[in-house]
Design an enzyme around this catalytic site. Structure first.
Site, PDB file in Angstrom:
ATOM      1  N   MET A   1      44.443  47.766 123.243  1.00  9.45           N
ATOM      2  CA  MET A   1      43.970  48.024 121.880  1.00  9.45           C
ATOM      3  C   MET A   1      44.178  49.495 121.531  1.00  9.45           C
ATOM      4  O   MET A   1      43.937  50.367 122.370  1.00  9.45           O
ATOM      5  CB  MET A   1      42.464  47.735 121.761  1.00  9.45           C
ATOM      6  CG  MET A   1      42.056  46.320 122.058  1.00  9.45           C
ATOM      7  SD  MET A   1      42.208  45.266 120.608  1.00  9.45           S
ATOM      8  CE  MET A   1      41.500  43.752 121.281  1.00  9.45           C
TER       9      MET A   1
ATOM     10  N   ASP B   1      34.276  49.293 131.452  1.00  9.18           N
ATOM     11  CA  ASP B   1      35.648  49.101 131.930  1.00  9.18           C
ATOM     12  C   ASP B   1      35.972  50.074 133.057  1.00  9.18           C
ATOM     13  O   ASP B   1      36.698  49.727 133.995  1.00  9.18           O
ATOM     14  CB  ASP B   1      36.642  49.284 130.784  1.00  9.18           C
ATOM     15  CG  ASP B   1      36.470  48.241 129.700  1.00  9.18           C
ATOM     16  OD1 ASP B   1      36.020  47.128 130.020  1.00  9.18           O
ATOM     17  OD2 ASP B   1      36.797  48.532 128.532  1.00  9.18           O
TER      18      ASP B   1
END
Length: 323
Positions: A26, A270
């Site tokens: 992204m 993450d």
């Protein structure tokens, strides 16, 4: 399974990647503000920047920066954001052999607003990520089957993630599944195909229907997830660390983390997942509890700087004791 050598050593494309991510890329569109806006309100921000994000790529970048030989199977648009993203992966020494481009959709984007306390709200438009398909995965079978650890999330189509997990398990590859963004009606196969099922507190709430606000309630939610067929469940709790529960040790254990001043928590989960994958691949003899302690520490470092991947530490920036 091919040997993967020492972490951090420059590697050739023909060498097997130890950590393989099947997931999302992204482009982050980030606005920094003093506070988050209310519904219908327009407020002034004090800074804007474009960065690289997406759960899959974030996790891959963190693993690579710790020294893992890493590869990503993903799809971006045939556009400037996509071209820039491929270059970013290469600069992080990640194999892009199976980074596909499509003309059918734009590169995925995440619009992110971050306040002075480091809290954020995010809207993602998955775009090209949802076009990663079965044919793409079959082309990448060689890299998936030779990995030590494969990571999946839910920013690509659930069917693609499920197929990747199935391929990995069939080859004896350890699977690390991060069910994010969470789906209340998650396919039951995700639980049984995950060597480690790792989610945060809000995702655990959506998956179980039970409120998760502290280590005790996280332990109860982890028990529900374990009963669905997971081997190991990890629920991350931000500044409170994480909770682990496994079939081998079915008593919840809280693993705290050091208190730090958070600047921007975007992508911290993450960072944690990428670090955990690194330790699973390169330090398999460590106890899982110790791997989680070290992953907690690395994620805590990441929240002390703005941005997503830009905040992720390199091996050289971290204490030698972590390696």
């Amino acid at each position: 399974m091919a040997a993967c050598g020492e972490p951090g050593r420059p590697w050739q494309e023909e060498e097997a990647a130890a950590v393989v991510v099947v997931g999302s890329c992204m482009t982050d569109l980030v606005s920094l503000t003093s506070r988050l806006p209310k519904t219908g309100e327009t407020i002034h921000g004090h800074e804007f920047f474009i960065g690289f994000g997406g759960k899959g790529a974030n996790q891959c970048v963190q693993a690579a920066r710790l020294g893992a030989k890493a590869a990503i199977v993903c799809k971006v648009g045939n556009d400037s954001f996509g071209n820039d993203y491929i270059e970013n992966l290469k600069q992080n020494h990640i194999s892009t052999e199976f980074t596909y481009q499509t003309r059918d959709a734009a590169t995925g984007t995440a619009s992110i607003i971050v306040n002075n306390e480091g809290q954020n709200i995010i809207v993602i438009v998955a775009g090209a990520n949802l076009f990663l398909n079965s044919e793409d995965l079959k082309k990448a079978a060689s890299v998936i089957s030779r990995a030590k650890v494969m990571i999946c999330q839910l920013e690509i189509s659930p069917a693609a993630s499920l197929e990747a997990l199935t391929m990995a398990r069939r080859s004896g590859v350890k699977t690390l599944f991060n069910p994010a963004p969470a789906m209340a009606d998650l396919d039951p196969q995700f639980y049984t195909l995950s060597s480690i099922f790792c989610c945060n507190e809000s995702e655990a709430e959506i998956l179980t229907g039970h409120a998760v606000s502290d280590p005790t309630t996280a332990g109860k939610a982890a028990m529900i997830l374990l009963e669905r067929g997971c081997q190991v469940v990890v629920i991350t709790l931000g500044a409170s660390g994480c909770v682990i529960l496994s079939q081998a040790e079915p008593v919840p254990k809280h693993i705290p983390t050091e208190a730090v001043k958070a600047v921007d928590t975007t992508g911290a989960g993450d960072s944690f997942v990428g670090a955990l994958a690194f330790y699973l691949a390169y330090y398999p003899n460590l106890s899982l509890e110790e791997m989680l302690k070290r992953s907690n520490f690395i994620a805590a470092v990441s929240v002390q700087a703005t941005g997503t991947q830009s905040s992720y530490p390199y091996k050289k920036d971290l204490p030698l004791a972590l390696f």
